[in-house]
Motif scaffolding. Sequence first.
Motif, PDB file in Angstrom:
ATOM      1  N   VAL A   1       0.324  -0.895   0.395  1.00  0.00           N
ATOM      2  CA  VAL A   1      -0.075  -0.275   0.087  1.00  0.00           C
ATOM      3  C   VAL A   1       0.949   1.146  -0.257  1.00  0.00           C
ATOM      4  CG1 VAL A   1      -2.033  -0.865   1.187  1.00  0.00           C
ATOM      5  CG2 VAL A   1      -0.074  -0.048   2.485  1.00  0.00           C
TER       6      VAL A   1
ATOM      7  N   GLN B   1      -8.813   9.401  -6.789  1.00  0.00           N
ATOM      8  CA  GLN B   1      -8.201   7.980  -5.867  1.00  0.00           C
ATOM      9  C   GLN B   1      -8.508   6.628  -6.797  1.00  0.00           C
ATOM     10  OE1 GLN B   1      -8.518   8.230  -0.751  1.00  0.00           O
ATOM     11  NE2 GLN B   1     -10.205   7.269  -1.930  1.00  0.00           N
TER      12      GLN B   1
ATOM     13  N   GLU C   1      -7.197   1.147   0.824  1.00  0.00           N
ATOM     14  CA  GLU C   1      -6.701   0.795   1.876  1.00  0.00           C
ATOM     15  C   GLU C   1      -7.689  -0.464   2.701  1.00  0.00           C
ATOM     16  OE1 GLU C   1      -7.581   3.453   6.277  1.00  0.00           O
ATOM     17  OE2 GLU C   1      -8.124   4.483   4.105  1.00  0.00           O
TER      18      GLU C   1
ATOM     19  N   TYR D   1      -2.462   6.152   5.767  1.00  0.00           N
ATOM     20  CA  TYR D   1      -3.378   6.439   4.537  1.00  0.00           C
ATOM     21  C   TYR D   1      -3.800   7.984   4.836  1.00  0.00           C
ATOM     22  CZ  TYR D   1      -3.658   1.561   5.157  1.00  0.00           C
ATOM     23  OH  TYR D   1      -3.690  -0.116   4.944  1.00  0.00           O
ATOM     24  N   THR D   2      -2.825   8.078   4.676  1.00  0.00           N
ATOM     25  CA  THR D   2      -2.950   9.909   4.440  1.00  0.00           C
ATOM     26  C   THR D   2      -3.139  10.591   3.085  1.00  0.00           C
ATOM     27  OG1 THR D   2      -1.050  10.294   4.218  1.00  0.00           O
ATOM     28  CG2 THR D   2      -1.685  10.378   6.323  1.00  0.00           C
TER      29      THR D   2
ATOM     30  N   ASP E   1      -0.189  10.204   1.157  1.00  0.00           N
ATOM     31  CA  ASP E   1       0.388   8.996   0.705  1.00  0.00           C
ATOM     32  C   ASP E   1      -0.697   8.415  -0.674  1.00  0.00           C
ATOM     33  OD1 ASP E   1       2.382   8.173   1.772  1.00  0.00           O
ATOM     34  OD2 ASP E   1       1.290   8.663   3.319  1.00  0.00           O
TER      35      ASP E   1
ATOM     36  N   TYR F   1      -4.140   8.450  -0.019  1.00  0.00           N
ATOM     37  CA  TYR F   1      -5.169   8.441   0.598  1.00  0.00           C
ATOM     38  C   TYR F   1      -6.540   9.271   1.081  1.00  0.00           C
ATOM     39  CZ  TYR F   1      -3.042   4.117   0.500  1.00  0.00           C
ATOM     40  OH  TYR F   1      -2.719   2.970  -0.547  1.00  0.00           O
TER      41      TYR F   1
END
Length: 479
Positions: free
Chosen positions: A259, A429, A433, A441-442, A445, A447
């Motif tokens: 991820v 997007q 996730e 997970y921001t 990044d 997300y």
Amino acid sequence: MKHVIHAEWTKFRTVRGWVVGMVVAIPLTVLIGLLGPAGDSFHCAGPNGQKCAGQSPPTGPDGTPVFDSFYLVHRTLTGDGAITARVAPLTGAEPWAKAGLIVKQSTRAGSAYAAVMTTGGHGVRMQYDYTEDIAGPVNARWLRLSRKGNTLTGAVSADRGHWTTVGTAQLDLGSRVEAGMFVSSPQHVERTQSFGDITEDGYPTSATTTFDEVTTDGEWRTGWHGTAVGGASEVVTTGMTEQDGRFRITGHGDITPIVAAGLGRNVENALVGVFAGLIAVLVVATLFATSEHRRGLIRTSFAANPRRGQLLAAKAIVIGGVSFVVGVVSAALSIPLVAELEVAKGFFLFPTSTGTEIRVIVGTGLLFAVAAVLAVAAGSLLRRGAGTVTAMTVGLVLPYLLAVASVLPAGPADLLTSVTPAAGFAIQQTLREYPQVSASYTPADGYFPLSQAGGFAVLCAYAVLATVLATFALRRRDA
């Protein structure tokens, strides 16, 4: 209504600056997108364009890039069968260190599998094919994994008397599989953030546990032997010892989907220039609404069509339609051109289906369209070009840049991209996730806190509210 839309379209296409502004938005989006990989010092391509050795990670059965590295003690199972074992607790291990039973299509990294396991900090889980995760009891001493046809069932017990099913998976693994006990322990990562910069420090870890009272049912071949799936680690020691039916196994690595955006490039990276193209669109949309007020020409428009709400709707339709086309063309050009440059430099590209790319391209067009409608409504309210452009930039573009550039901590970044019009960028997007993967997970990044539809709905809500207020204001004000 048709003649009003036609009149607004005529106004738009006869002002050269507006047309040029919309056209410029396309190369601006593409060029900013190309600057990312072009300016990156990373280069990992061979003389004939080959990727560097080890650059591309293995992929799971559905094409998802994965980590697949652990220590496996296994035998060959032909047909149906089951394995049962008692597993000692993983104390002091990483939260997602794993120890359990696994049935795997082969020892090749990325091959299909199903496993039931205990973890260092997340209780008992059943996981399969890297992306699927089912939570079980917090504690259990006994594990059982059985196979009947294509059905694999994971179960746990506290006393080997009463068994609780954790989950089942339907997998076509073929008649001959490798099955047994495994241990893995992921990299320990510490993430620190300062203004404009995010750094990650980590180190490899290993976990050790004991399996005993191991029993098997079915057609098992060969004796127990150990394999470091994914290759032996160069920094930690792994392996197993056996004495009187007790297996002490030390493992390193992980069995998860990848991820971390930093390990490769995805569609979102190709669209990093969208903010620049969007600014150009917002400027044109604002001027489309405010120029008539500034020059007094709005009186002529109201004289020709006294229905002021209808006039505003016609402006929104025209500028929204043009902006949609600009957004679609910008994204359709950026994605393949940026990807080609990234491949030339040796970056690994996360696989994206054609359907997902089409969704992102259309989504970018919708983002441009609704943002332009919001700008027209805001311009009709404020009647000042500079003030409207500033308000749109501060409300839509600036929160996005602050969030994705890691200027803000994760909490404020999530908040800004949830409650401001910048939430609409979530429509681009593509990354998924995974609750079973500890990662950052921001927005930085890739997300966003809201789903694609949820984030776009927030932007639409702002556009609707602004349009309603602008319609009310136009009806109340003098020209």
